[in-house]
Design a protein around this motif. Structure first.
Motif, PDB file in Angstrom:
ATOM      1  N   LEU A   1       0.883  -1.280   0.142  1.00  0.00           N
ATOM      2  CA  LEU A   1       0.081  -0.155  -0.149  1.00  0.00           C
ATOM      3  C   LEU A   1       0.712   1.412  -0.178  1.00  0.00           C
ATOM      4  N   SER A   2       1.837   1.200   0.470  1.00  0.00           N
ATOM      5  CA  SER A   2       2.364   2.414   0.735  1.00  0.00           C
ATOM      6  C   SER A   2       3.242   2.769  -0.620  1.00  0.00           C
ATOM      7  N   GLY A   3       3.444   1.261  -1.685  1.00  0.00           N
ATOM      8  CA  GLY A   3       4.092   2.160  -2.999  1.00  0.00           C
ATOM      9  C   GLY A   3       3.152   1.882  -4.202  1.00  0.00           C
ATOM     10  N   LYS A   4       1.857   1.605  -3.551  1.00  0.00           N
ATOM     11  CA  LYS A   4       0.414   0.854  -4.629  1.00  0.00           C
ATOM     12  C   LYS A   4      -1.088   1.307  -3.883  1.00  0.00           C
ATOM     13  N   PRO A   5      -0.956   1.608  -3.487  1.00  0.00           N
ATOM     14  CA  PRO A   5      -2.096   1.477  -2.971  1.00  0.00           C
ATOM     15  C   PRO A   5      -4.013   1.730  -3.878  1.00  0.00           C
ATOM     16  N   ASP A   6      -3.408   1.514  -4.906  1.00  0.00           N
ATOM     17  CA  ASP A   6      -4.370   0.974  -6.393  1.00  0.00           C
ATOM     18  C   ASP A   6      -5.404   0.486  -5.713  1.00  0.00           C
ATOM     19  N   GLY A   7      -7.477   1.047  -5.728  1.00  0.00           N
ATOM     20  CA  GLY A   7      -8.195  -0.014  -5.789  1.00  0.00           C
ATOM     21  C   GLY A   7      -8.716   0.086  -3.523  1.00  0.00           C
ATOM     22  N   VAL A   8      -7.722   0.380  -3.388  1.00  0.00           N
ATOM     23  CA  VAL A   8      -8.021   0.133  -1.658  1.00  0.00           C
ATOM     24  C   VAL A   8      -8.340   1.326  -0.946  1.00  0.00           C
ATOM     25  N   MET A   9      -9.139   1.307  -0.307  1.00  0.00           N
ATOM     26  CA  MET A   9     -10.147   2.833   0.124  1.00  0.00           C
ATOM     27  C   MET A   9      -9.315   2.597   1.347  1.00  0.00           C
ATOM     28  N   ALA A  10      -8.939   1.818   2.779  1.00  0.00           N
ATOM     29  CA  ALA A  10      -9.065   2.101   3.863  1.00  0.00           C
ATOM     30  C   ALA A  10      -7.050   0.629   4.668  1.00  0.00           C
ATOM     31  N   PHE A  11      -6.794   0.699   5.607  1.00  0.00           N
ATOM     32  CA  PHE A  11      -6.276  -0.201   6.109  1.00  0.00           C
ATOM     33  C   PHE A  11      -5.728  -0.257   7.416  1.00  0.00           C
ATOM     34  N   ALA A  12      -5.950  -1.542   8.016  1.00  0.00           N
ATOM     35  CA  ALA A  12      -6.006  -1.876   9.662  1.00  0.00           C
ATOM     36  C   ALA A  12      -5.176  -3.067   8.998  1.00  0.00           C
ATOM     37  N   ALA A  13      -3.560  -2.600  10.081  1.00  0.00           N
ATOM     38  CA  ALA A  13      -2.610  -2.971  10.974  1.00  0.00           C
ATOM     39  C   ALA A  13      -2.913  -3.683  12.148  1.00  0.00           C
ATOM     40  N   ILE A  14      -3.151  -4.816  12.122  1.00  0.00           N
ATOM     41  CA  ILE A  14      -2.727  -5.554  13.902  1.00  0.00           C
ATOM     42  C   ILE A  14      -1.959  -5.797  13.889  1.00  0.00           C
ATOM     43  N   SER A  15      -1.419  -5.702  15.013  1.00  0.00           N
ATOM     44  CA  SER A  15      -0.394  -6.316  15.208  1.00  0.00           C
ATOM     45  C   SER A  15       1.319  -5.850  14.290  1.00  0.00           C
ATOM     46  N   LEU A  16       1.335  -5.072  13.443  1.00  0.00           N
ATOM     47  CA  LEU A  16       2.457  -4.646  12.948  1.00  0.00           C
ATOM     48  C   LEU A  16       3.604  -4.531  13.772  1.00  0.00           C
ATOM     49  N   PRO A  17       4.839  -5.687  13.414  1.00  0.00           N
ATOM     50  CA  PRO A  17       6.040  -4.962  13.375  1.00  0.00           C
ATOM     51  C   PRO A  17       7.128  -4.223  12.972  1.00  0.00           C
ATOM     52  N   VAL A  18       8.257  -3.594  13.412  1.00  0.00           N
ATOM     53  CA  VAL A  18       8.909  -2.833  12.860  1.00  0.00           C
ATOM     54  C   VAL A  18      10.267  -3.489  12.837  1.00  0.00           C
ATOM     55  N   ALA A  19      11.320  -3.934  12.295  1.00  0.00           N
ATOM     56  CA  ALA A  19      12.281  -4.587  12.381  1.00  0.00           C
ATOM     57  C   ALA A  19      13.290  -3.353  11.506  1.00  0.00           C
ATOM     58  N   ASP A  20      14.462  -3.780  12.390  1.00  0.00           N
ATOM     59  CA  ASP A  20      15.943  -2.655  11.558  1.00  0.00           C
ATOM     60  C   ASP A  20      16.026  -3.247   9.941  1.00  0.00           C
ATOM     61  N   TYR A  21      15.660  -3.352   9.333  1.00  0.00           N
ATOM     62  CA  TYR A  21      16.116  -4.180   7.913  1.00  0.00           C
ATOM     63  C   TYR A  21      17.217  -2.949   6.948  1.00  0.00           C
ATOM     64  N   PRO A  22      17.807  -2.613   6.146  1.00  0.00           N
ATOM     65  CA  PRO A  22      18.077  -2.015   5.285  1.00  0.00           C
ATOM     66  C   PRO A  22      17.519  -2.349   3.918  1.00  0.00           C
ATOM     67  N   LEU A  23      16.969  -3.438   3.283  1.00  0.00           N
ATOM     68  CA  LEU A  23      16.295  -3.245   2.737  1.00  0.00           C
ATOM     69  C   LEU A  23      14.767  -3.172   2.078  1.00  0.00           C
ATOM     70  N   PRO A  24      14.396  -2.198   1.234  1.00  0.00           N
ATOM     71  CA  PRO A  24      12.485  -1.891   0.834  1.00  0.00           C
ATOM     72  C   PRO A  24      11.755  -2.285   1.471  1.00  0.00           C
TER      73      PRO A  24
END
Length: 257
Positions: free
Chosen positions: A156-179
């Motif tokens: 969704l960050s690069g292509k939100p097409d076709g989506v009107m809303a986003f709910a994230a449950i327990s979204l993890p964040v990692a320290d990782y260098p790739l996109p």
């Protein structure tokens, strides 16, 4: 000879495992179809791979509102209690639901080993959006859980097409260098209504990054973060409260569209 950051990232990309575990997906599909109690199995295709989806019509509505539900790392589209709960509760509140099998790695693989699957995951979300649109859906939301939320965020960050809303449950964040692993930067690029839900006793990658996620979303006027007290990552104590948070937010968001 000295090498710069770009070379290091190239080496990391080359070292990433390129494929998921299709046999594990097949085992899940066979097990789910033997005991499926609600909804129906549908088969979708992305990048020459066929994968399972579980579709349920909305009750008492015309399926114009639909949600794509994404399971956590190593899971499946009837994973309990969160995904199964969403599959059963959202149709009762006017939302058709398509829960899809996301690409998985072998048992025991960690988050870092999943980033190589994010592009395939994005293609599966594309296929799910197309399936729902062909069925008449006009407003489509994505509800992702755990690594499923991270996969959705990447798409969704690069292509939100076709989506009107986003709910994230327990979204993890990692320290990782790739996109694929740059979750905080991805949050900054999201302009959709965005619900960020996490548990009081969630995993470290979720709980420890809550403030960072909130700061990354501060320029999005329709970003909202909620903590569910008394729960851990699996939401085993009172998962109905989590479900109520999701469908109540979806109802408000849909009415504002």
């Amino acid at each position: 000879m000295r090498f710069g950051p770009a070379f290091a990232i190239f080496c990391l990309a080359a070292a990433l495992p390129a494929a998921g575990d299709p046999r594990r997906e097949q085992d899940y599909a066979e097990q789910i179809q033997r005991q499926l109690a609600a909804g129906r199995a549908v088969w979708l295709q992305a990048e020459s791979r066929t994968f399972l989806g579980l579709y349920s019509d909305a009750e008492k509505t015309d399926n114009r509102d639909a949600a794509i539900v994404l399971h956590d790392m190593g899971g499946h589209p009837d994973q309990g209690p969160v995904v199964r709960g969403l599959r059963s509760s959202l149709p009762q509140h006017g939302w058709a639901v398509l829960a899809i099998q996301m690409p998985v790695r072998e048992t025991g693989a960690g988050l870092d080993e999943y980033f190589a699957l994010f592009d395939e995951a994005a293609a599966r979300i594309d296929a799910a959006v197309a399936y729902l649109q062909q069925g008449g859906a006009k407003r489509i939301a994505v509800v992702g859980y755990g690594v499923g939320a991270a996969m959705a965020l990447y798409r969704l960050s690069g292509k939100p097409d076709g989506v009107m809303a986003f709910a994230a449950i327990s979204l993890p964040v990692a320290d990782y260098p790739l996109p694929q692993g740059q979750s905080l930067e991805q949050i900054k690029r999201i302009g959709l209504p965005f619900l960020d839900v996490y548990a009081e006793f969630d995993l470290p990658a979720v709980l420890g990054s809550a403030w960072q996620r909130r700061m990354a979303g501060k320029d999005n006027p329709v970003y909202r973060q909620i903590r569910v007290d008394g729960e851990g990552h699996a939401y085993l104590q009172e998962h109905n409260l989590l479900l109520k948070r999701i469908y109540a937010w979806l109802a408000v968001t849909a009415n504002e569209k």
